[in-house]
Design an enzyme around this catalytic site. Structure first.
Site, PDB file in Angstrom:
ATOM      1  N   GLU A  67      55.153 -20.997  19.087  1.00 54.75           N
ATOM      2  CA  GLU A  67      56.483 -22.186  19.157  1.00 54.75           C
ATOM      3  C   GLU A  67      57.355 -21.507  20.116  1.00 54.75           C
ATOM      4  OE1 GLU A  67      58.810 -23.719  14.953  1.00 54.75           O
ATOM      5  OE2 GLU A  67      56.828 -22.246  14.898  1.00 54.75           O
ATOM      6  N   ASP A  76      68.025 -21.779  11.577  1.00 48.01           N
ATOM      7  CA  ASP A  76      67.441 -21.047  11.199  1.00 48.01           C
ATOM      8  C   ASP A  76      68.545 -19.533  10.898  1.00 48.01           C
ATOM      9  OD1 ASP A  76      64.339 -20.671  13.115  1.00 48.01           O
ATOM     10  OD2 ASP A  76      66.048 -21.359  14.740  1.00 48.01           O
TER      11      ASP A  76
END
Length: 246
Positions: free
Chosen positions: A34, A45
């Site tokens: 990824e 995140d």
């Protein structure tokens, strides 16, 4: 064999390093990469990956860097671009998908693209034979899960808890796993809070794990040389791959 998906932020600290790291991760047992597209506001995140994004942007990251890195990794291992919708939108999603086709990138992982909006661009993904990864979360109802996963491809990204990556929370996911499996045979991978300590427990009932912050914390550790960064990340990958398959 349960799968390991590994996240790294592109071009931290350099394009060549990203390529060397990715190919070393493959040798260590990472099945799918990824590759994160640096963005100024990575809302899903946690602080570790956010810092990596900031480092890349400070180093004048551009999409040209992403494409250079991808052109050297994607022919050698299964790879997805992970990014927020803003860069895809500004560059042109169709143009991005053309690039994905050119470099053999499998598709996109876009955490801030809701299912309804994703449905509006499905024709573009189909045109270029690329995949838009589906997300399910503990907050979703059964009807919502059914709607999301019925047409899923490659794998389904299950968010382990409501929150941001790397925060290490935990929730009982047995019910949501059962629901996903009821409506889809697409492999189900769990992400958020997966590391060497938690991976064995988190992989129960699913087909693989997605690991990001555990790798990126070494990536942004300024006390380490590039060689040491690769060594620590590959060691973590090997340990996780072994534990999820015990």
């Amino acid at each position: 064999m349960k799968k390991l998906v590994g996240y790294i932020t592109s071009s931290v600290p350099s394009n060549n390093f990203s390529v060397d790291l990715a190919l070393s991760m493959k040798e260590a047992g990472v099945d799918i990469l990824e590759l994160g597209i640096p963005f100024s506001d990575p809302v899903a995140d946690g602080p570790v990956i956010e810092k990596a994004n900031q480092i890349a942007l400070k180093n004048k990251f551009s999409l040209k860097d992403l494409f250079e890195v991808s052109s050297k990794i994607a022919p050698n291992m299964e790879m997805f671009w992970m990014g927020y919708m803003n860069p895809f939108y500004h560059y042109g999603l169709g143009e991005f998908l053309k690039k994905a086709q050119e470099f053999n990138v499998e598709g996109m992982i876009i955490p801030d693209l809701p299912y309804e909006e994703a449905a509006l661009v499905n024709n573009l993904f189909e045109k270029y034979n690329k995949v838009n990864i589906s997300f399910v979360a503990p907050t979703h109802t059964e009807n919502r899960i059914k709607q999301i996963v019925e047409k899923s491809q490659k794998f389904i990204y299950m968010v382990a808890y409501a929150g941001i990556t790397g925060s290490g929370q935990s929730e009982d996911l047995s019910s949501i796993i059962k629901t996903v499996k009821k409506y889809s045979t697409t492999p189900l991978y769990i992400g958020f809070g997966v590391d060497e300590k938690t991976c064995k427990e988190k992989v129960k009932g699913v087909d693989g794990v997605i690991v990001g912050s555990t790798f990126v914390k070494h990536l942004i550790d300024e006390s380490l040389s590039n060689k040491e960064k690769i060594s620590k990340i590959t060691a973590a990958a090997k340990e996780i791959k072994e534990k999820i398959n015990e």
